[in-house]
Design a protein around this motif. Structure first.
Motif, mmCIF file in Angstrom:
data_model
loop_
_atom_site.group_PDB
_atom_site.id
_atom_site.type_symbol
_atom_site.label_atom_id
_atom_site.label_comp_id
_atom_site.label_asym_id
_atom_site.label_seq_id
_atom_site.Cartn_x
_atom_site.Cartn_y
_atom_site.Cartn_z
ATOM 1 N N LYS A 1 0.810 -1.222 0.000
ATOM 2 C CA LYS A 1 0.000 0.000 0.000
ATOM 3 C C LYS A 1 0.842 1.271 0.000
ATOM 4 O O LYS A 1 0.372 2.347 -0.378
ATOM 5 N N GLU A 2 2.112 1.160 0.412
ATOM 6 C CA GLU A 2 2.994 2.324 0.370
ATOM 7 C C GLU A 2 3.130 2.841 -1.069
ATOM 8 O O GLU A 2 3.250 4.052 -1.285
ATOM 9 N N LYS B 1 -0.204 4.755 -1.879
ATOM 10 C CA LYS B 1 -0.216 6.035 -1.158
ATOM 11 C C LYS B 1 0.823 6.991 -1.735
ATOM 12 O O LYS B 1 0.575 8.194 -1.846
ATOM 13 N N LEU C 1 0.574 10.755 -0.654
ATOM 14 C CA LEU C 1 0.089 10.653 0.725
ATOM 15 C C LEU C 1 1.114 10.024 1.664
ATOM 16 O O LEU C 1 0.766 9.613 2.769
ATOM 17 N N THR C 2 2.371 9.970 1.252
ATOM 18 C CA THR C 2 3.426 9.438 2.106
ATOM 19 C C THR C 2 4.216 10.596 2.729
ATOM 20 O O THR C 2 4.302 11.673 2.139
ATOM 21 N N TYR D 1 -3.459 -0.125 -6.118
ATOM 22 C CA TYR D 1 -4.466 -0.334 -5.071
ATOM 23 C C TYR D 1 -4.853 -1.811 -4.966
ATOM 24 O O TYR D 1 -4.939 -2.365 -3.866
ATOM 25 N N GLN E 1 -10.160 8.388 2.862
ATOM 26 C CA GLN E 1 -9.020 9.299 2.778
ATOM 27 C C GLN E 1 -8.421 9.313 1.371
ATOM 28 O O GLN E 1 -7.927 10.339 0.903
ATOM 29 N N TYR E 2 -8.495 8.188 0.672
ATOM 30 C CA TYR E 2 -8.005 8.141 -0.703
ATOM 31 C C TYR E 2 -9.020 8.776 -1.652
ATOM 32 O O TYR E 2 -8.645 9.489 -2.586
ATOM 33 N N ASN F 1 -8.618 12.553 -1.595
ATOM 34 C CA ASN F 1 -7.447 13.007 -2.334
ATOM 35 C C ASN F 1 -7.721 12.996 -3.834
ATOM 36 O O ASN F 1 -7.403 13.961 -4.546
#
Length: 312
Positions: free
Chosen positions: A152-153, A156, A161-162, A207, A264-265, A268
């Motif tokens: 998932k990193e 994101k 979002l990192t 994803y 949250q995704y 964005n």
């Protein structure tokens, strides 16, 4: 067994195609090279037939109606026709380097790894292409991410979002996927997007699938930049640029809603989608739309895309 299907969409690529195919065909890991000829107006079709006659690894397909359908549809057809355990992509004006599959052979021993991506470099084929590319993109030697990542990193990071800046893109030329994972998640390129289908596909892929970085500090493939690259012809934050970005993020937002991607995704993605939606408006309608949206979502004024509409 590590058997790779290389999918190459072909449209008016006669000048570059043979080099592209030859860069891939010699790998022992490559089971087949699938050429999808997309109604070229040059002699690409004749060249494809010649290449097929010279090597049994090379296969040629066209769309059923033999019309032009674009890169997304061509890649989708290539996926349907592929038989390898793994799938890779290669643009017809680009080529692989000898280290293309060096990291994959080891990483895919782990069954949870569904895709591996690496870095590509740039070769300026024409001076005009170089100037157009450098006027729109940073003059970097590698298109890559800033640090190793997996799972998932990666997703994101692609959305920014990192905590550390991950990088916003890695190229299809440096991506290798388990065919079974593409099928399990029914992943295909959005054929409504004539450009940015690759970005759209990669974010959705990150994803749904467990991706891992491979070789990111040196190139595993080369992107050819020349006069006819569509992406370099678009002026940043022009109406055409904003329109195409709007279609990309609209595709992303529709997908996020349909797949119930965590809020949250979704938020964005929505802010990016809405930024370019607002950029396409004009006059008093644009002014009031910005005011209303900024009241509802104040963070939209802090996105990196805000100048797409505020300064025009």
């Amino acid at each position: 067994m590590f058997e790779v299907s290389v999918i190459i969409p072909v449209y008016n690529a006669a000048e570059f195609l043979e080099k592209s195919v030859n860069s891939a065909v010699h790998f022992n890991e490559v089971k087949e090279i699938i050429l999808i000829e997309d109604k070229s107006t040059d002699n690409s079709l004749e060249l494809c037939k010649k290449l097929v006659s010279e090597n049994p690894k090379i296969k040629l397909f066209q769309h059923p109606d033999k019309e032009n359908h674009g890169a997304a549809a061509s890649r989708n057809l290539g996926i349907e026709k592929s038989t390898g355990t793994f799938i890779t992509f290669l643009d017809a004006d680009d080529y692989y380097l000898p280290n293309r599959f060096n990291s994959e052979k080891k990483l895919f021993e782990d069954p949870k790894i569904e895709g591996v991506f690496g870095a590509i470099s740039i070769e300026y084929i024409t001076e005009k292409g170089r100037k157009e590319f450098q006027s729109k993109f940073s003059d970097t030697t590698l298109t890559t991410v800033n640090y190793p990542a997996e799972g998932k990193e990666v997703f994101k990071g692609l959305l920014g979002l990192t905590p550390k800046v991950f990088g916003t893109f890695f190229h299809l030329n440096a991506l290798t996927l388990r065919r079974s994972s593409i099928e399990a998640h029914n992943l295909r390129f959005n054929e409504d997007l004539r450009v940015h289908q690759d970005s759209d596909f990669i974010i959705k892929l990150a994803y749904h699938c467990y991706l891992k970085s491979g070789i990111i500090d040196q190139a595993v493939a080369v992107r050819g930049v020349h006069d006819d690259n569509r992406i370099t012809k678009i002026i940043k934050y022009s109406h055409e640029y904003n329109q195409r970005q709007f279609l990309l993020w609209q595709s992303q937002y529709d997908w996020a809603l349909h797949h119930k991607v965590p809020k949250q995704y979704q938020k964005n993605i929505y802010l990016r989608y809405k930024s370019f939606d607002l950029s396409l408006k004009s006059g008093i309608k644009k002014f009031f739309s910005i005011i209303l949206e900024s009241i509802k979502n104040p963070k939209i004024l802090k996105t990196q895309y805000r100048f797409a509409y505020l300064n025009r």
